[in-house]
Design a protein around this motif. Structure first.
Motif, PDB file in Angstrom:
ATOM      1  N   ARG A 135       0.040  -3.704   1.543  1.00 58.36           N
ATOM      2  CA  ARG A 135      -1.249  -3.063   0.905  1.00 58.36           C
ATOM      3  C   ARG A 135      -2.523  -3.390   1.835  1.00 58.36           C
ATOM      4  O   ARG A 135      -3.463  -2.750   1.809  1.00 58.36           O
ATOM      5  CB  ARG A 135      -1.263  -3.642  -0.606  1.00 58.36           C
ATOM      6  N   LEU A 136      -2.731  -4.712   1.922  1.00 56.62           N
ATOM      7  CA  LEU A 136      -4.100  -5.155   2.903  1.00 56.62           C
ATOM      8  C   LEU A 136      -4.191  -4.651   4.005  1.00 56.62           C
ATOM      9  O   LEU A 136      -5.264  -4.594   4.443  1.00 56.62           O
ATOM     10  CB  LEU A 136      -3.991  -6.686   2.910  1.00 56.62           C
ATOM     11  N   GLU A 137      -3.096  -4.383   4.907  1.00 57.09           N
ATOM     12  CA  GLU A 137      -3.156  -3.939   5.933  1.00 57.09           C
ATOM     13  C   GLU A 137      -4.027  -2.399   6.174  1.00 57.09           C
ATOM     14  O   GLU A 137      -3.842  -1.612   5.371  1.00 57.09           O
ATOM     15  CB  GLU A 137      -1.830  -3.790   6.799  1.00 57.09           C
ATOM     16  N   GLY A 138      -4.462  -2.184   7.244  1.00 60.71           N
ATOM     17  CA  GLY A 138      -5.579  -1.089   7.497  1.00 60.71           C
ATOM     18  C   GLY A 138      -7.122  -1.407   7.630  1.00 60.71           C
ATOM     19  O   GLY A 138      -7.380  -2.700   7.331  1.00 60.71           O
ATOM     20  N   LYS A 139      -7.751  -0.623   8.024  1.00 61.85           N
ATOM     21  CA  LYS A 139      -9.089  -0.669   8.320  1.00 61.85           C
ATOM     22  C   LYS A 139     -10.026  -0.128   7.345  1.00 61.85           C
ATOM     23  O   LYS A 139     -11.219  -0.636   6.844  1.00 61.85           O
ATOM     24  CB  LYS A 139      -9.495  -0.144   9.757  1.00 61.85           C
ATOM     25  N   LYS A 140      -9.455   1.005   6.698  1.00 65.28           N
ATOM     26  CA  LYS A 140     -10.459   1.882   5.888  1.00 65.28           C
ATOM     27  C   LYS A 140     -10.304   1.837   4.347  1.00 65.28           C
ATOM     28  O   LYS A 140      -8.884   1.376   4.135  1.00 65.28           O
ATOM     29  CB  LYS A 140     -10.438   3.175   6.400  1.00 65.28           C
ATOM     30  N   GLY A 141     -11.067   2.025   3.522  1.00 60.69           N
ATOM     31  CA  GLY A 141     -10.706   2.286   2.155  1.00 60.69           C
ATOM     32  C   GLY A 141     -10.658   0.976   1.512  1.00 60.69           C
ATOM     33  O   GLY A 141     -10.859  -0.246   2.021  1.00 60.69           O
ATOM     34  N   ARG A 142     -10.116   1.134   0.183  1.00 63.86           N
ATOM     35  CA  ARG A 142      -9.808  -0.400  -0.547  1.00 63.86           C
ATOM     36  C   ARG A 142      -8.376  -0.529  -0.826  1.00 63.86           C
ATOM     37  O   ARG A 142      -7.547   0.665  -0.814  1.00 63.86           O
ATOM     38  CB  ARG A 142     -10.429   0.180  -1.952  1.00 63.86           C
ATOM     39  N   ALA A 143      -7.928  -1.481  -0.842  1.00 70.32           N
ATOM     40  CA  ALA A 143      -6.583  -1.833  -1.169  1.00 70.32           C
ATOM     41  C   ALA A 143      -6.496  -2.510  -2.588  1.00 70.32           C
ATOM     42  O   ALA A 143      -7.408  -3.539  -2.948  1.00 70.32           O
ATOM     43  CB  ALA A 143      -6.087  -3.252  -0.255  1.00 70.32           C
ATOM     44  N   ARG A 144      -5.365  -2.018  -3.267  1.00 66.97           N
ATOM     45  CA  ARG A 144      -5.075  -2.577  -4.609  1.00 66.97           C
ATOM     46  C   ARG A 144      -4.345  -3.687  -4.491  1.00 66.97           C
ATOM     47  O   ARG A 144      -3.271  -3.872  -3.997  1.00 66.97           O
ATOM     48  CB  ARG A 144      -4.626  -1.751  -5.513  1.00 66.97           C
ATOM     49  N   ILE A 145      -4.979  -4.951  -5.181  1.00 70.83           N
ATOM     50  CA  ILE A 145      -4.184  -6.040  -5.178  1.00 70.83           C
ATOM     51  C   ILE A 145      -3.271  -6.024  -6.183  1.00 70.83           C
ATOM     52  O   ILE A 145      -2.038  -6.674  -6.291  1.00 70.83           O
ATOM     53  CB  ILE A 145      -5.138  -7.006  -4.912  1.00 70.83           C
ATOM     54  N   GLY A 146      -3.679  -5.494  -7.348  1.00 67.60           N
ATOM     55  CA  GLY A 146      -2.791  -5.595  -8.626  1.00 67.60           C
ATOM     56  C   GLY A 146      -3.540  -4.870  -9.747  1.00 67.60           C
ATOM     57  O   GLY A 146      -4.644  -4.733  -9.677  1.00 67.60           O
ATOM     58  N   HIS A 147      -2.703  -4.564 -10.519  1.00 66.21           N
ATOM     59  CA  HIS A 147      -3.172  -3.879 -11.870  1.00 66.21           C
ATOM     60  C   HIS A 147      -2.667  -4.503 -13.175  1.00 66.21           C
ATOM     61  O   HIS A 147      -1.632  -5.320 -12.948  1.00 66.21           O
ATOM     62  CB  HIS A 147      -2.990  -2.292 -11.847  1.00 66.21           C
TER      63      HIS A 147
END
Lengths: 570, 106
Positions: A135-147
């Motif tokens: 989930r954390l990989e990538g450069k843009k946007g937001r990553a969801r850690i959990g809900h």
């Protein structure tokens, strides 16, 4: 020298100058001023308008519009929780909405995704390191850690001091008792709607801002006893499925309803449709011999039969082209009592034929068996009959519980009428106040009902239901072992049964009904290889009654019931 | 005369504007306090809800039954144990807690 604009005047001449004359304009100057005047007026108007707008807005902000300058209340977790709580009849919490959080992180703030994933995965309640890293990989946007994170988890993430973290509050429907009463409660989906169970049945009430708590008819103690024994039955008899229903006969309240396999409403997506299905409401069964008390009730109510009247069950019985057989062939005629105690299909068919197809159909309609059970559950299914034409063979087979498929809830409602002196009341999942008596209708006479219950008591004392007998509770009941129809062959499969047992107690003044159904139970050494209801469903019902009897009917109450029964029948 | 009137009117207007400003400021302060209290209530209700859920979780029947067995050596009540004092006299308890009739010994 004195200066006047760009004109220089000798000082000696200042006293002799007329100021009016000095500052008067004429000629070309006057023309220029005249030409500029409209433009000056326009500019003045524009500025005046602008300042007016500013003044009005200032006054407006100061006097009228105060919200933009006040502290706003939190939006999502408002003072009024949008979905009311569900409790059992004694106030025990079964479902409520709690504040949870979704956690996001801006990817641009992540320096090392792998290290961060490792840090976060150490927090209990979050996903695994592999999932988080993805989930954390990538450069843009937001990553969801959990809900759906609890405040404790949120605080643990917050304490890591990560830049770019954002927590979005949300309301989550939570069932603190997990699988307990799952089929009754249902669940809430991502849209905030209840697709099944009480969450769906009472959606409007639960979302009403005036409703804080909705009390269901369930009794936690009774529900727990039923769930425990069904679980034991699953391990002991290894059926494909099991279900149980316990009701208050007088009020129609469902005190317990459970099924196996089951699921957790906190994670409905992880369960299969088979596990989520409330079989008591949605599945239709040919229940077999448990139907026979209804057939007897029809006969007694019509005055067509007497308890000791004999029927010839020795000769073969063929109706149209269908031969009707008994499990154990009898060498003598049977009384109506014996027909129920020994569970004779031939005897029940003969009684049904005596009642007649037209009357039988009317009674079934009055018992509510030609319609879905009258309960708030939206998933309550209608019955099914193989053919619309009501011929003699159909009348005969319905007499012993075949030829019509009904839901367990519909059957329980009908049997409740027999137990309740012939008065049918609708089932309900809502807790009713003490002394509540719902509106219903009379289906059979109290005398006919009492006669049937009396014979059902004999089923337990000397018939196929002996394993359901519980000392002190005067259990009346009936077993049912129906072969299942194989949809592929269209024939009944001898090795696949629906085993069921319906119990009413106490027989002298019925208060409660217990219904147990096992879908394809297996025999073992303890049952001597038998798969019939007397060996599985009946003892399960007996164990349930042993556990709930002291809770629902302590001795003092039983004594009162006995005394009132003696008063009514001296 | 006219000038005096204008001066008086201006002073009165200024005083009224000042009074309005003070009243409005106090009202805003009160609203801010109310909003803070509402936020506090929301927070408390949320915590109460959390505690209620935690209590319901801890009161799960299967959990209480397991704890009762381990720490209190209690078992679910059986029908045989439900009786009057009159019935109890002269009875004996069996090894499973059930009452044995007459003078039978466990």
């Amino acid at each position: 020298m004195a200066k006047a604009g760009r004109y220089t005047i000798p000082l000696a001449d200042v006293e002799r100058i007329d100021a009016a004359e000095l500052f008067s304009i004429s000629g070309e100057q006057r023309k220029a001023v005249r030409a500029a005047r409209p433009r000056l007026m326009l500019m003045a108007l524009i500025f005046a308008f602008g300042y007016s707008v500013l003044m009005v807005r200032s006054i407006s902000l100061t006097i009228f519009d105060h919200q933009s300058v006040s502290v706003k209340s939190r939006v999502v977790a408002a003072i009024r929780v949008p979905r009311a709580k569900l409790t059992d009849r004694n106030g025990g919490l079964l479902a409520s909405s709690i504040e949870t959080y979704s956690a996001y992180i801006t990817r641009a703030n992540i320096r090392n995704a792998e290290r961060l994933a490792n840090q976060l995965s150490a927090i209990k309640g979050l996903a695994s390191e592999e999932i988080l890293r993805a989930r954390l990989e990538g450069k843009k946007g937001r990553a969801r850690i959990g809900h759906r994170l609890t405040p404790a988890i949120r605080d643990a993430i917050f304490s890591l001091g990560l830049p770019g973290m954002k927590f979005v509050p949300e309301l989550t429907r939570y069932y603190p008792r997990g699988q307990f009463a799952a089929h009754v409660l249902g669940w809430v989906n991502a849209d905030g709607k209840g697709p099944a169970g009480a969450e769906r049945a009472f959606e409007e009430k639960l979302l009403d801002k005036n409703t804080k708590t909705l009390a269901l008819s369930l009794d936690t103690r009774v529900q727990f006893a039923l769930e425990s024994e069904l679980q034991t039955a699953m391990e002991e008899f290894r059926p494909e499925a099991a279900l149980g229903i316990i009701t208050n006969i007088k009020t129609g309240e469902v005190l317990a309803m459970a099924g196996r396999p089951t699921f957790s409403p906190n994670a409905p997506g992880k369960a299969s449709p088979r596990e989520r299905r409330n079989r008591a409401a949605t599945d239709r069964y040919e229940l077999g011999s448990v139907f026979k008390p209804l057939t007897l009730a029809m006969g007694f109510d019509q005055g067509l039969i007497e308890p000791d009247e004999l029927f010839d069950v020795v000769r073969p019985l063929v109706v149209s082209t269908k031969q009707i057989n008994d499990m154990h062939r009898s060498r003598h005629k049977m009384s109506v009592r014996e027909i129920l105690v020994k569970s004779s299909n031939k005897g029940a068919a003969l009684i049904a034929l005596k009642v007649g197809g037209k009357k039988q159909r009317q009674y079934l309609a009055d018992f509510g068996l030609l319609d879905a059970a009258k309960i708030e559950l939206k998933e309550s299914a209608r019955p099914y009959m193989s053919t619309r034409q009501w011929r003699a063979v159909k009348t005969a087979t319905i007499g012993y519980g075949h030829g019509i498929t009904v839901t367990p809830l519909a059957f329980v409602q009908a049997m409740g009428a027999v137990a309740n002196g012939g008065h049918l009341v609708p089932l309900t999942l809502l807790a009713r106040p003490p002394g509540y008596r719902p509106e219903g209708r009379d289906v059979i006479s109290p005398k006919a009902a009492k006669t049937v219950v009396g014979i059902m008591r004999e089923v337990v004392t000397r018939g196929t239901g002996k394993n359901a007998n519980v000392e002190g509770y005067d259990v009346a009941g009936k077993t049912g072992s129906a072969e299942k129809l194989d949809p592929k062959t269209g024939r009944y499969a001898k090795d696949r049964n629906i085993s069921s047992f319906v119990a009413i107690f106490p027989a002298y003044n019925p208060q409660y009904l217990v219904f147990i159904l096992l879908d394809e139970p297996k025999g073992d050494v303890h049952t001597s290889g038998w798969e019939t209801a007397g060996w599985n469903a009946a003892p399960v019902a007996g164990r349930v009654i042993s556990r709930i009897g002291p809770v629902l009917l302590p001795l003092a109450k039983r004594t009162n019931l006995m005394a009132s029964n003696v008063e009514k029948n001296p | 005369m006219i000038r005096a009137f204008y001066v008086l009117a201006s002073v009165v207007t200024a005083l009224l504007a000042l009074a309005l400003y003070v009243a409005k400021t106090e009202a805003q302060s009160a609203q801010q306090r109310i909003a803070r209290m509402e936020n506090g209530i929301i927070s408390e209700l949320s915590q109460i809800s959390q505690l209620e859920n935690e209590l319901a979780y801890l009161e799960r029947p299967e959990r209480l039954e397991a704890l009762s067995r381990v720490h209190l050596q209690l078992r679910p009540l059986s029908p045989e144990q439900d009786m009057t004092f009159a019935q109890l006299s002269g009875q004996h308890l069996g090894s499973n807690g059930a009452v044995l009739a007459g003078k039978a010994r466990p």
